[in-house]
Structures are given as C-alpha cells and as structure tokens.
Design an enzyme around this catalytic site. Sequence first.
Site, short mmCIF file in Angstrom:
data_model
loop_
_atom_site.label_atom_id
_atom_site.label_comp_id
_atom_site.label_asym_id
_atom_site.label_seq_id
_atom_site.Cartn_x
_atom_site.Cartn_y
_atom_site.Cartn_z
N CYS A 17 0.87 -1.26 0.11
CA CYS A 17 -0.07 -0.11 -0.06
C CYS A 17 0.80 1.25 0.07
O CYS A 17 2.16 0.98 0.07
CB CYS A 17 -0.96 0.05 1.31
SG CYS A 17 0.07 0.45 2.65
N CYS A 20 3.66 1.40 2.67
CA CYS A 20 4.84 0.79 2.43
C CYS A 20 5.93 1.61 1.66
O CYS A 20 7.15 1.85 2.03
CB CYS A 20 4.77 -0.49 1.54
SG CYS A 20 3.70 -1.89 2.22
N ASP A 432 4.91 34.80 -25.64
CA ASP A 432 6.15 35.19 -26.46
C ASP A 432 5.25 35.42 -27.97
O ASP A 432 4.40 34.86 -28.33
CB ASP A 432 7.11 34.33 -26.71
CG ASP A 432 8.10 34.49 -27.49
OD1 ASP A 432 8.45 35.98 -27.68
OD2 ASP A 432 8.74 33.82 -28.50
N ASP A 606 9.24 30.15 -26.57
CA ASP A 606 9.89 29.07 -27.51
C ASP A 606 11.11 28.10 -26.79
O ASP A 606 11.72 27.15 -27.22
CB ASP A 606 10.77 29.80 -28.78
CG ASP A 606 11.84 30.65 -28.40
OD1 ASP A 606 12.19 30.64 -27.32
OD2 ASP A 606 12.33 31.43 -29.12
N ASP A 610 13.46 32.63 -24.46
CA ASP A 610 12.50 33.19 -23.06
C ASP A 610 12.79 32.22 -22.05
O ASP A 610 12.16 31.79 -21.03
CB ASP A 610 11.12 32.80 -23.70
CG ASP A 610 10.68 33.57 -24.83
OD1 ASP A 610 10.65 34.62 -24.61
OD2 ASP A 610 10.14 33.13 -25.81
#
Length: 730
Positions: A17, A20, A432, A606, A610
Amino acid sequence: MSVAEDDRVLLIGGMHCGGCARTIEERLKRLEGVSRAVVDFASGSALVQAHAAAASEAANVVRALGYEAEWSNAAEDDPLQELLQEQAATIQAQAERERRWRYRTILAGALWIPLECMHLLGSHAQWQGWSMLIGAAVALVCAGGGFFSSAWKALRVGTSNMDSLIAMGVGASFAMSAAVFLHHAATGDEMAAPLYFAETTALIAIVSLGHWLESRGTSRATGSLAALMGELPQHALRVRDGGAVEEVPASKVSVGEEVLVKPGGRIPVDGDVIRGTSSVDESTLTGESLPVMRVVGDRVLAGGIAVDGALTVRASRAGCESAAAQIARIVCDAQRTKAPIQRLADRVCAWFVPLMIAVALVAGIAWAVADGLSAGIVVAVTVLVIACPCALGIATPLAITVGARAASKRGILLRSSGVVEQASLVTRVLFDKTGTLTTGSATVDAMEMVCGSEADAVRLAASVEAPSEHPIGRAIVQLARERGVSLAPVGSFRAIAGDGVEGVVGGQRVSVRRDGAAAARLEVNGETWARFRVRDPIRPTSAEAVKQLRMLGVHVQLLSGDRQASAVLVGDAVGIDEDDCLGGQTPMQKAAVAEQHGRACMMVGDGINDAAALAKAGVGVAMGGGTALASVSASAVIVGSDPRAAAMMISIARATMRTVRQNLWFAFAYNTLAIPLAALGVLGMHGPLIAAVAMGLSDLSVIANTLRLRQRLAGAHAFTRSKGAAIKEN
C-alpha cells in the site's frame, strides 16, 4: 523535473500500500549520502539521487526492510532500452500485485462461506468449533499474512502504516475467538463470548477484495503509459552503403545514418526526409489526430507512422535521444514525483494511523470496562478497520497520473506532478510572439530601394545578418539564397539588443537596424540603402488559443522583443488588447514581468530565448515542435507547437485537481463520519464486518471517480463555460 545524471531508478517489489512506499521513502531519506528519494507505489519504483556509495547501500536498506530491491541495470549508453526495461518491470510489478490480491480474495472468500454457514447453524459441536478455528487460521496465515508482514516491516523502523490497522484488527478478533473456544474445549464451560472466526475470515476477504480492486484501478489509471511505451520504435531498417537494408535496434542508429520507413511503418528516429512522400500520423507525439503530409526536406519525429508512402530519413538525432524517447522519459519522471497536495496527504496519513490506534485502544478499554472484554475487542477492531486510510493514500496520485497522461496524449509534457496542481491555479498567460503566436519562419515580403542596386543591398544585408539568429536576419539570408547571391565575410560583427546588427563587409560599415516604418533598414556607411518588409505568418490556431483562454477566465498578455508596433499588430490579429501587448522586451524584462505575476502566471515561449521568463513564471511552457524538449527552464513542453495546448493544459489541470479534491473529500468524510460511529459502538457486534465493507466502498468511490475523470479527459474535445474546468464530454 528532469532526472539528473546521478538519479537512478530502484525497482521495488513487495509493497502492499501507500504506507509501504512512505516507510521506504523515509528510511532512504535518512541514509547518509542520499539527497533525494521519491518512492512511487503505483509504479513499484523509487527515484533516488545519491552518491555512488550511498546508492549501493540504498538497495540493501530496502531489502533489510523486507522488500525486494533491484537497480535498473540496462546499458547506460542506451537510455531508451533502460526506459523500456523500467516500464516492463513496472507492468510486471502491477500484474503481480493484482494477482496476489486476487488469490487472497478468492482463498479467504472460499473459506468464509462454509465458516459463515457453520456460524449460522449455531451448533456448539466440538468438530464445528475446531473446523472454524482451523479455517480462520488458514485464512489468517495464507490470505492475511501480507497484512502482518507489511505491518511488521513498518514496526521494525519505528513507524506504522495502513496494514498495521488491519493486522491489529484481524489479529485481535482471531485471538479473542481462539481464546474463548480453547477455554471452552479444555474446561467444557459455556463460552463467555461469541466466536468471530467467520467474521475474521470475512474481514480478510473483503479488505483483500478492496486491495484487488484498488490494484486493478491503479493499473487502468496508469496503463495508458504502457501504451505510450509500446509505441516507441524499437527497430529500424538502416540503409547501408550500396543501398542494402539491414534491421537494427532503433537505439543503435547514429546521427547522419539513413533509415527506410515502409508504408504503414513507424519512423524510428528524428530526422529529415531525403526521399519519398507520405502522410504521417504524429498523434502519439503531438496529439494531432489528422495525418500531415511530409515531403523531401521536411523534419519528422520518431514514433510517427508513414501512412501511405515510403520514406528515407536521415537521422538528426541518435535513436536513443529521439523526441519519442524524451517524451516517454518525461512522462515516467513526472509519474515518480509528488504534487504538494500529495505530500500533505502523506503527512496526514503518517500521524493518522498512530492516532487511530490510540483511539481504538481507548474505545476498546472503555467498552471492555462497561460491557465486557468481548464488546471492547469488537469496538476496537471496528475502529481499526474502519479507520484504514487506504482511500486517502490513493486519492491524489491516481488522479494526478490520469491528468498528466491525458496531457501527454495531447502533446503536452509535464516534467513533474506538481505542474498539474500549479497549472490549475493559473489566471494569467504571457505569450511570446515570434515562434509562439507566429510561425517564427519570417520571409521578406517586399524591398524598398533608396539607393544602390537591389543585388548589392541583398548581398550586404545578408552578409552582416549571417551570424545573427534573429528571425528577420534569417529571412534576409534566406532571400539571398533564393536569389543565388553569394555572401561576403563580415568583420567586427556586433549584435545590438533590440536594435539590429552591424559589421564591416568589404571595407564598408554595414548595419541592419529594426525600423519603425518597415521591418528592417539597411545602412551602408551611415547612408540608408534599402528597407526590407518582413512578414512572420501568424499561426492559424493563435486566435482560437486566446479565445479559449478567455473562456477559461484567464487574462492574456503578449510579450515581444520586437517593436511595440509589431507586437500590437500581432495582438490585434489574435484578439489581445493593445494595453496587454508589450513590445521591446528584453529577456530580463520578460522574466521580470513573469516574476511580478507570481505563481498564478503561465509563460509560453520558444524554450530558448525565453528561458529566464520560463524559469520565473509559476508555470513555464516551452514550444518548439520537439526541439524544446531539452529546455530545462520549462516545467512543461508543447511538442506540437499549437498555442491552444496552453488552454487545454489549464483545463486538464483544473479538472484533475477538482477530482483530487473530490477524492480527498470522499476519504476524509468517510473517516470523519464512520470513526465516531465505530467508537460509540453504534455498529454493534457485526461492526468489524460492516467496517470492512464500508472501507472497500470508500476505496471504490475514489477509484470510480478517478476513472470517471479518465473517461472525461479521453473524450475532451471542446472548451465550455467561461470560468470552469471547461472540458466537455462527448
């Protein structure tokens, strides 16, 4: 988040689970030399960042806790094969977990039926009691042994998990019944309390059924990742010298080598078409459902399918570094990370289990004093079982995994699970201009001569622009190539940010300046020779992208390094208000704007120019048709270069986080309402059985709600409602 060079994947078996996973994760984090450890229960793996010595010790630590541990050991020079191996191990682990819980459910269920029949007969014959004792013991050891094993592993490191509650509950129920019956068998006295052998077995069967359904739900929720891995090209037809073709692993194709793609075949590498024409299905990579025509000179990506023609492709990337392999790697990495809201749920579970053990003990003792030992044990067992926070443990990771995979199917790659949560909070998107809202492939639309010849103007302008990477410069250089004009060497080259370039060509001082009246102005020795009008076509989907974002209640702005007039012109064409169009922005100014708007801001650019703004924004999204995959600044990547993906990403994130909140509400509300009822004894003597059924229903509610999200995202095709999550079902 992208996996760093010293990150390694540890394949872990035997987890029952989410508890664990937390136990292993906390133990690994305490190991000296381990700087980070994230254990994912769903995939059965851990992402460990550690020094070499600590990495070796990490596997031993996990084994010492009683779990299986093995480092992913594919060849380090073949990351694609390593990726495939890791995913194969994950699928195998999920299948094994499902098989194990199915076996336990069937075994306990098969024993429960005859034991329940004996219980209903109400006979006190010795053989009947012994049969029930033996049957319950077999169920406890063979079907319920996993609960005790998991609880013991947690106890060894001084913690507890969900299985601790179940182990204590069924253990106490069986021990009480065995003590009562053995005393009766030894002395012949009337039994002092009812026997709960049938209920103990039923408890194991129903809880195991819940885990079985949980494992099936997890496999279904994450199974689409396996489908993505299956679409990764593994073989290539490499063209040898002389034209002969040989089949090799796709990962062994090197840059510059040629591969043949037959009609209906999958493209094995990223590269350029050098022979042939075919429609190519790129839906796996970009989410675009319609095939696109590819001819000589076009770029193609690995994973696409040549629908109706044969292609010869020259590899531009090694097979193991293809966009498809990077996509799969990003998706796998994101699955292993945790969203902030998941960390909160983990912390709640960490203190919740010990608290519920204390509540069960207090309630059990109180009822034992008031109504006898039998009543006290029943109430304590009921509290332990009904408090098991299994639903809480799976509420967040299942939904996040579904949302991230839905995004990847649409060409939106999220580098971490936290991006889903962050994107759901976005209220402002900064675009942009060049290469994002426009195609970025500028062309010279017209030339206006002032003096000199047109051929000389093109030669001088192209020569000084040749070292430049600006789109206007590339457009002028392309014009020279189209006209067959030879370029001259340039000396003293200098790029002037936001203004243009200058240099010395053939002894003349040449400059190309950004011009307010046109796109660029050529000056030779200070005298204007020509003006170039350059056109950068707007993407056909840009206006629709802005419209969809506004339908989601998102404010849209345009940031551009070009002059204000150019920014306003593009903004007007796509529907962005003039006041929201900011021209003349340097990379640092873009970053400042992104930082100013904080976590609720998404920057779409891009992925190269940027980078600073992408890093400063709450969510940085890089566009680039596959080339932006290497951008470490972005928290997400749009592979298909369609700006509408920004709106789709926000929409998917909002729908996903709404499902997460619903799941957490189901889990918390269930415990909040059920635990007081159990502690007050309202559920009566059949409380443990009722608790087991209720716990299973809680798990099912979370799984069903997550699968509902999966269906909705699979059928999403439009944006509706002005400020909602805005995904409409088919």
